[in-house]
Design an enzyme around this catalytic site. Sequence first.
Site, mmCIF file in Angstrom:
data_model
loop_
_atom_site.group_PDB
_atom_site.id
_atom_site.type_symbol
_atom_site.label_atom_id
_atom_site.label_comp_id
_atom_site.label_asym_id
_atom_site.label_seq_id
_atom_site.Cartn_x
_atom_site.Cartn_y
_atom_site.Cartn_z
ATOM 1 N N GLY A 183 0.840 -1.187 0.000
ATOM 2 C CA GLY A 183 0.000 0.000 0.000
ATOM 3 C C GLY A 183 0.876 1.238 0.000
ATOM 4 N N HIS A 214 -2.175 7.149 7.584
ATOM 5 C CA HIS A 214 -1.296 8.143 6.944
ATOM 6 C C HIS A 214 -2.063 9.422 6.608
ATOM 7 C CE1 HIS A 214 2.486 6.043 6.604
ATOM 8 N NE2 HIS A 214 1.940 4.995 6.029
ATOM 9 N N GLN A 249 2.978 9.900 1.863
ATOM 10 C CA GLN A 249 4.290 9.251 1.797
ATOM 11 C C GLN A 249 5.112 9.702 0.595
ATOM 12 O OE1 GLN A 249 2.500 5.096 2.371
ATOM 13 N NE2 GLN A 249 4.472 4.959 3.415
ATOM 14 N N HIS A 307 -4.010 0.881 7.966
ATOM 15 C CA HIS A 307 -2.632 1.394 7.989
ATOM 16 C C HIS A 307 -2.494 2.596 7.045
ATOM 17 C CE1 HIS A 307 1.882 0.965 8.110
ATOM 18 N NE2 HIS A 307 1.707 1.694 7.027
ATOM 19 N N GLU A 308 -3.005 2.439 5.822
ATOM 20 C CA GLU A 308 -2.898 3.531 4.843
ATOM 21 C C GLU A 308 -3.737 4.734 5.279
ATOM 22 O OE1 GLU A 308 -0.543 3.324 2.804
ATOM 23 O OE2 GLU A 308 -0.247 1.215 3.252
ATOM 24 N N CYS A 328 6.374 -0.295 7.146
ATOM 25 C CA CYS A 328 5.973 0.903 6.403
ATOM 26 C C CYS A 328 7.161 1.434 5.606
ATOM 27 C CB CYS A 328 5.486 1.956 7.399
ATOM 28 S SG CYS A 328 4.942 3.488 6.629
ATOM 29 N N LEU A 329 6.897 1.809 4.365
ATOM 30 C CA LEU A 329 7.975 2.344 3.525
ATOM 31 C C LEU A 329 8.566 3.623 4.119
ATOM 32 C CD1 LEU A 329 6.282 1.891 0.028
ATOM 33 C CD2 LEU A 329 8.187 0.545 0.930
HETATM 34 ZN ZN ZN Z 1 2.838 3.167 5.953
#
Ligand code: ZN
Length: 184
Positions: free
Chosen positions: A45, A144, A50, A140-141, A98-99
């Site tokens: 995702g 953000h 991000q 999770h997304e 997470c990236l």
């Molecule tokens: Zn993330």
Amino acid sequence: MIFPIYLYGTPVLRKKAKDIDKDYENLDEFIKNMWETMYKTDGVGLAAPQVGKAIRLFVLDTEALSEDYPEGAGFKKVFINAHIIEEEGEEWSFNEGCLSVPNIREDVKRKTKLRMQYYDENWVAHDEVFEGIQARVMQHEYDHLEGILFTDRISPIRRKLIKGKLNAIAKGKAKVKYKTIISK
Ligand code: ZN
């Protein structure tokens, strides 16, 4: 185009993201680049903050998780102006990463089920219920978009233990295979 990923410590990850309208400039191209960036970085995702944009948009594809979580098969979607209406069900733990917080994985507890209102990439409005791994990745997304990171949701003790790692990420000392942006 592959976007650089904004890392832990950058202010955009802490902003509450805003809704957009149909006139948002180059939206199709932005979504295309979101996909390209997500697949290139091996993410399941990716949320707009991000990549430095505080707008309520994220993409996800949970196919890679479908071996362990069958409901993840074929679940590939764009969410625009996403708003969670309700969350319910028992909390369950899942080891998240997470990236924007590279090389850290932690168990996070979240509810099983959610109801979300959103638009897809064709601006069709949806109001749907999601469960299991679908809901998990969405939560999770979605965080953000609210300026929340998964490391905010772990126990204070765990957070203390990874504080050094988080500081290292913010300072650009984390080893990452993709292009990143840190706070100046
Ligand atoms: Zn993330």
